[in-house]
Design a protein around this motif. Structure first.
Motif, PDB file in Angstrom:
ATOM      1  N   MET A  31       0.817  -1.208   0.000  1.00 27.42           N
ATOM      2  CA  MET A  31       0.000   0.000   0.000  1.00 27.42           C
ATOM      3  C   MET A  31       0.854   1.261   0.000  1.00 27.42           C
ATOM      4  O   MET A  31       0.453   2.294  -0.539  1.00 27.42           O
ATOM      5  N   ASN A  55       5.777   0.990  -4.269  1.00 26.61           N
ATOM      6  CA  ASN A  55       5.643   0.280  -5.545  1.00 26.61           C
ATOM      7  C   ASN A  55       6.056  -1.181  -5.451  1.00 26.61           C
ATOM      8  O   ASN A  55       6.350  -1.819  -6.460  1.00 26.61           O
ATOM      9  N   SER A  80       5.936  -5.047  -5.389  1.00 26.45           N
ATOM     10  CA  SER A  80       5.024  -6.015  -5.999  1.00 26.45           C
ATOM     11  C   SER A  80       4.527  -6.999  -4.944  1.00 26.45           C
ATOM     12  O   SER A  80       5.081  -7.107  -3.851  1.00 26.45           O
ATOM     13  N   LEU A  98      -3.993  -8.223  -3.876  1.00 25.60           N
ATOM     14  CA  LEU A  98      -4.291  -7.265  -4.942  1.00 25.60           C
ATOM     15  C   LEU A  98      -5.694  -6.690  -4.780  1.00 25.60           C
ATOM     16  O   LEU A  98      -5.909  -5.479  -4.937  1.00 25.60           O
ATOM     17  N   GLN A  99      -6.663  -7.557  -4.458  1.00 27.15           N
ATOM     18  CA  GLN A  99      -8.031  -7.093  -4.237  1.00 27.15           C
ATOM     19  C   GLN A  99      -8.099  -6.162  -3.025  1.00 27.15           C
ATOM     20  O   GLN A  99      -8.811  -5.162  -3.031  1.00 27.15           O
ATOM     21  N   LYS A 107      -5.683  -4.217  -1.921  1.00 21.68           N
ATOM     22  CA  LYS A 107      -5.097  -2.931  -2.311  1.00 21.68           C
ATOM     23  C   LYS A 107      -6.083  -2.101  -3.107  1.00 21.68           C
ATOM     24  O   LYS A 107      -6.254  -0.905  -2.838  1.00 21.68           O
ATOM     25  N   LYS A 108      -6.771  -2.724  -4.060  1.00 21.13           N
ATOM     26  CA  LYS A 108      -7.732  -1.998  -4.878  1.00 21.13           C
ATOM     27  C   LYS A 108      -8.876  -1.464  -4.022  1.00 21.13           C
ATOM     28  O   LYS A 108      -9.335  -0.333  -4.228  1.00 21.13           O
ATOM     29  N   GLN A 109      -9.335  -2.280  -3.062  1.00 21.52           N
ATOM     30  CA  GLN A 109     -10.429  -1.857  -2.205  1.00 21.52           C
ATOM     31  C   GLN A 109     -10.019  -0.666  -1.338  1.00 21.52           C
ATOM     32  O   GLN A 109     -10.772   0.303  -1.190  1.00 21.52           O
ATOM     33  N   GLN A 110      -8.807  -0.713  -0.779  1.00 17.79           N
ATOM     34  CA  GLN A 110      -8.339   0.364   0.072  1.00 17.79           C
ATOM     35  C   GLN A 110      -8.138   1.658  -0.708  1.00 17.79           C
ATOM     36  O   GLN A 110      -8.394   2.750  -0.213  1.00 17.79           O
ATOM     37  N   LEU A 111      -7.681   1.538  -1.957  1.00 17.51           N
ATOM     38  CA  LEU A 111      -7.502   2.730  -2.793  1.00 17.51           C
ATOM     39  C   LEU A 111      -8.842   3.383  -3.123  1.00 17.51           C
ATOM     40  O   LEU A 111      -8.951   4.598  -3.194  1.00 17.51           O
ATOM     41  N   LYS A 112      -9.881   2.567  -3.272  1.00 14.03           N
ATOM     42  CA  LYS A 112     -11.207   3.110  -3.532  1.00 14.03           C
ATOM     43  C   LYS A 112     -11.726   3.857  -2.319  1.00 14.03           C
ATOM     44  O   LYS A 112     -12.331   4.928  -2.430  1.00 14.03           O
TER      45      LYS A 112
END
Length: 282
Positions: A238, A241, A243, A272-273, A275-280
């Protein structure tokens, strides 16, 4: 008040280990609440409470205390405690959990000390003042941090005492082994850790250590290690960069699959999911 049972000739206490999630940008959790968990529990954090309204019965290390509006109370790291509102009445409670590792960064020998707030002392009055300041929900994280540092200054300057051994009736109960193990895991989670090494570290046989550790933390040894690795690995993906594969390897997971499995068990999501959820959300 605490349930004591005999396990293979060893005293065991029925309590749970509480995991504290800190506020953003702070090495602490500040919470104003009227409804809270009344179970017997312990945690690594140093906790300070302030009674804004109502009455509260506190059990700490087998002793009972009655708190009223305007009172404060302190729990050192590892102390078993329980909070019960008197007569089921409404209560307004401010709690401050301070990261043990953060506090220890100011005193490496913290384990040999306890903080004791003497009744009607200047330290008690100063701590009350700072806790009242923390109850202001409009404070920024920086302002909250400044107040926490003032609290730590009072604790170190006026309340630091040699640690006393906790007694439950005639039964001596120590949390040294659990704390030693948890601190070792926190410092070495990137390395290969196994039950035999940890048991030897605290001077217990592996079978008893496995049982003891789960009783102390509420988690099995492997699950606890993976939870620490998961926390740091998620912070790495989070915060930069890095991976998924690099975060898994860097934080001690033997494979990406084990990182994903740990994340799914905790959050129902792959890294990955997550990270995407937290960014939203942010």
């Amino acid at each position: 008040m605490f349930l004591v049972i005999n396990f293979e000739g060893v005293v065991v206490v029925n309590y749970k280990y509480e995991t504290i999630k800190y506020n953003d940008k702070l090495p602490a959790k500040i919470e104003l609440c009227g409804d809270f968990d009344s179970e017997v529990h312990w945690h690594k954090e140093i906790e300070l409470i302030y009674i804004g309204n109502g009455k509260l019965t506190v059990f700490k290390n087998g002793d009972e205390y009655s708190l009223n509006k305007g009172d404060i109370f302190l729990f050192n790291s590892g102390e078993i405690h329980q909070l019960i509102p008197e007569n089921g009445g409404d209560i307004e409670l401010l709690t401050l959990h301070m990261s043990y590792d953060f506090v220890k960064s100011f005193e490496k020998q913290l384990d040999v000390y306890s903080f004791v707030v003497a009744p009607d002392s200047q330290a008690e009055q100063e701590l009350k003042k700072y806790m009242i300041e923390l109850s202001d929900s409009t404070l920024s994280a920086l302002q909250q941090y400044a107040v926490i540092m003032n609290i730590l200054h009072v604790l170190f300057e006026r309340c630091c005492r040699d640690r006393q051994i906790s007694l439950y009736g005639n039964c001596k109960v120590s949390f040294r082994n659990a704390k030693v193990a948890m601190e070792y895991i926190e410092e070495h989670y990137r390395e290969e850790l196994n039950l035999n090494v940890m048991a030897e570290l605290v001077g217990l046989n592996p079978i008893y250590f496995s049982k003891y550790f789960k009783d102390s933390t509420g988690m099995g040894f492997t699950a606890y290690v993976n939870s620490i690795r998961l926390k740091h690995a998620l912070e790495d993906i989070m915060g930069g960069n890095m991976s998924i594969a690099d975060a898994a390897s860097y934080n001690g997971f033997p494979s990406v699959k084990s990182f994903e499995t740990a994340c799914k068990r905790s959050y129902g999501l792959t890294p990955l999911q997550f990270k995407k959820q937290q960014l939203k959300v942010s």
